[in-house]
Write a protein that holds these residues in place. Sequence first.
Motif, PDB file in Angstrom:
ATOM      1  N   TYR A  19       1.035  -1.014  -0.297  1.00 16.01           N
ATOM      2  CA  TYR A  19       0.023  -0.151  -0.199  1.00 16.01           C
ATOM      3  C   TYR A  19       1.428   1.413  -0.097  1.00 16.01           C
ATOM      4  CZ  TYR A  19      -3.587   3.662   1.553  1.00 16.01           C
ATOM      5  OH  TYR A  19      -3.964   5.094   1.374  1.00 16.01           O
ATOM      6  N   MET A  20       1.872   0.977   0.735  1.00 11.89           N
ATOM      7  CA  MET A  20       2.804   2.218   1.074  1.00 11.89           C
ATOM      8  C   MET A  20       3.952   2.732  -0.430  1.00 11.89           C
ATOM      9  SD  MET A  20       4.293   2.378   4.454  1.00 11.89           S
ATOM     10  CE  MET A  20       6.079   2.860   4.354  1.00 11.89           C
ATOM     11  N   GLN A  21       3.771   1.719  -1.484  1.00  8.82           N
ATOM     12  CA  GLN A  21       5.334   1.197  -2.405  1.00  8.82           C
ATOM     13  C   GLN A  21       3.614   2.365  -3.575  1.00  8.82           C
ATOM     14  OE1 GLN A  21       6.069  -1.890  -3.786  1.00  8.82           O
ATOM     15  NE2 GLN A  21       6.996  -1.151  -5.843  1.00  8.82           N
ATOM     16  N   ALA A  22       2.458   1.890  -3.421  1.00  6.80           N
ATOM     17  CA  ALA A  22       1.378   2.203  -4.303  1.00  6.80           C
ATOM     18  C   ALA A  22       1.056   3.798  -4.083  1.00  6.80           C
ATOM     19  CB  ALA A  22      -0.048   1.740  -3.937  1.00  6.80           C
ATOM     20  N   MET A  23       0.603   4.195  -3.020  1.00  4.13           N
ATOM     21  CA  MET A  23       0.865   5.620  -2.220  1.00  4.13           C
ATOM     22  C   MET A  23       1.993   6.716  -2.714  1.00  4.13           C
ATOM     23  SD  MET A  23      -2.166   5.866  -1.345  1.00  4.13           S
ATOM     24  CE  MET A  23      -2.687   5.033  -2.454  1.00  4.13           C
ATOM     25  N   MET A  24       2.942   5.956  -2.984  1.00  5.23           N
ATOM     26  CA  MET A  24       3.968   6.493  -3.462  1.00  5.23           C
ATOM     27  C   MET A  24       4.208   6.519  -5.203  1.00  5.23           C
ATOM     28  SD  MET A  24       7.537   5.541  -0.763  1.00  5.23           S
ATOM     29  CE  MET A  24       7.942   4.162  -1.856  1.00  5.23           C
ATOM     30  N   SER A  25       3.727   5.982  -5.775  1.00 10.85           N
ATOM     31  CA  SER A  25       3.928   5.323  -7.440  1.00 10.85           C
ATOM     32  C   SER A  25       2.219   6.617  -7.281  1.00 10.85           C
ATOM     33  CB  SER A  25       3.475   4.249  -7.999  1.00 10.85           C
ATOM     34  OG  SER A  25       3.999   3.168  -7.400  1.00 10.85           O
ATOM     35  N   TYR A  26       1.573   7.267  -6.591  1.00  4.31           N
ATOM     36  CA  TYR A  26       0.815   7.716  -6.815  1.00  4.31           C
ATOM     37  C   TYR A  26       0.654   9.053  -7.129  1.00  4.31           C
ATOM     38  CZ  TYR A  26      -3.820  10.324  -5.748  1.00  4.31           C
ATOM     39  OH  TYR A  26      -4.539  11.368  -6.563  1.00  4.31           O
ATOM     40  N   ALA A  27       1.486   9.243  -5.137  1.00  4.06           N
ATOM     41  CA  ALA A  27       2.097  10.363  -5.484  1.00  4.06           C
ATOM     42  C   ALA A  27       3.557  11.567  -6.895  1.00  4.06           C
ATOM     43  CB  ALA A  27       2.714  10.960  -3.934  1.00  4.06           C
ATOM     44  N   SER A  28       3.782  10.323  -7.088  1.00  6.57           N
ATOM     45  CA  SER A  28       5.112  10.770  -7.976  1.00  6.57           C
ATOM     46  C   SER A  28       4.140  11.237  -9.135  1.00  6.57           C
ATOM     47  CB  SER A  28       6.166   9.776  -8.179  1.00  6.57           C
ATOM     48  OG  SER A  28       6.118   8.766  -8.253  1.00  6.57           O
ATOM     49  N   CYS A  33       1.651  15.170 -13.485  1.00  8.61           N
ATOM     50  CA  CYS A  33       0.245  15.012 -14.304  1.00  8.61           C
ATOM     51  C   CYS A  33       0.242  16.775 -13.451  1.00  8.61           C
ATOM     52  CB  CYS A  33      -0.706  14.076 -13.546  1.00  8.61           C
ATOM     53  SG  CYS A  33      -2.129  14.199 -13.892  1.00  8.61           S
ATOM     54  N   ASN A  34       0.227  17.232 -12.648  1.00 14.42           N
ATOM     55  CA  ASN A  34       0.317  18.177 -12.228  1.00 14.42           C
ATOM     56  C   ASN A  34       1.066  19.532 -13.516  1.00 14.42           C
ATOM     57  OD1 ASN A  34      -1.941  17.240 -10.447  1.00 14.42           O
ATOM     58  ND2 ASN A  34      -0.346  18.099  -9.105  1.00 14.42           N
ATOM     59  N   ARG A  35       2.033  19.047 -13.748  1.00 15.37           N
ATOM     60  CA  ARG A  35       2.862  19.885 -14.861  1.00 15.37           C
ATOM     61  C   ARG A  35       2.685  19.485 -16.073  1.00 15.37           C
ATOM     62  NH1 ARG A  35       6.180  23.861 -13.064  1.00 15.37           N
ATOM     63  NH2 ARG A  35       7.877  22.777 -13.942  1.00 15.37           N
ATOM     64  N   CYS A 112      -2.554   9.253 -17.201  1.00 19.20           N
ATOM     65  CA  CYS A 112      -2.237   9.332 -15.121  1.00 19.20           C
ATOM     66  C   CYS A 112      -2.534   8.048 -15.087  1.00 19.20           C
ATOM     67  CB  CYS A 112      -1.622  10.029 -14.687  1.00 19.20           C
ATOM     68  SG  CYS A 112      -0.279  11.305 -15.406  1.00 19.20           S
ATOM     69  N   TYR A 113      -4.006   8.246 -15.303  1.00 20.61           N
ATOM     70  CA  TYR A 113      -5.466   7.689 -14.459  1.00 20.61           C
ATOM     71  C   TYR A 113      -5.007   6.003 -14.716  1.00 20.61           C
ATOM     72  CZ  TYR A 113      -9.726   5.607 -13.917  1.00 20.61           C
ATOM     73  OH  TYR A 113     -10.291   4.439 -13.355  1.00 20.61           O
ATOM     74  N   SER A 114      -4.290   5.319 -15.938  1.00 19.99           N
ATOM     75  CA  SER A 114      -4.920   4.288 -16.028  1.00 19.99           C
ATOM     76  C   SER A 114      -3.572   3.820 -15.580  1.00 19.99           C
ATOM     77  CB  SER A 114      -4.268   3.672 -17.605  1.00 19.99           C
ATOM     78  OG  SER A 114      -3.807   4.295 -17.978  1.00 19.99           O
ATOM     79  N   ILE A 115      -1.694   4.345 -15.018  1.00 16.84           N
ATOM     80  CA  ILE A 115      -1.127   4.028 -14.963  1.00 16.84           C
ATOM     81  C   ILE A 115      -0.648   3.394 -13.437  1.00 16.84           C
ATOM     82  CG2 ILE A 115       1.535   4.991 -14.262  1.00 16.84           C
ATOM     83  CD1 ILE A 115       1.443   6.348 -17.239  1.00 16.84           C
ATOM     84  N   VAL A 116      -1.903   4.656 -13.028  1.00 11.57           N
ATOM     85  CA  VAL A 116      -1.907   4.615 -11.110  1.00 11.57           C
ATOM     86  C   VAL A 116      -2.887   3.775 -11.097  1.00 11.57           C
ATOM     87  CG1 VAL A 116      -2.451   5.407  -9.237  1.00 11.57           C
ATOM     88  CG2 VAL A 116      -0.849   7.282 -10.468  1.00 11.57           C
TER      89      VAL A 116
END
Length: 134
Positions: A19-28, A33-35, A112-116
């Motif tokens: 779960y922590m790895q998934a959240m780090m992937s989401y954050a990065s 995406c924001n940029r 980004c949606y499908s990647i995450v």
Amino acid sequence: FLLDEFNNSSPFRRLILRYMQAMMSYASQTAVCNRRHSIDQQLCKTILQNLDRIPGNELTFTHELIAKTLGVRREGISHTAKELQNDGLIKYTRGHISILDRNKLTRHACECYSIVKDEYEKLIPSQLLSRLVS
């Protein structure tokens, strides 16, 4: 209690670390995406990510909340939501979003949606969650 469970249970520890790895992937991925992606792509992605967490096709969000989440002006979200509504993807009334065409919304979202989503499913498959919940 959780620390004891984490230290004493290999399956629980693995799940928390995944779960922590998934959240780090989401954050990065969100930072990228924001940029790089337009507000309309980000809004579609955000709608879909939240829709994945609930049953049905209805979300309760204000433009203000979405704007804060994406780090943009509320006016940008209002304009984009109106365009998505005009294109038949969503129906928006004050604080309420109904998804009319999820497939079209998915095509309009950035990659980004499908990647995450794929990364989360790889790390924490739905079958694993259903076994833990039952």
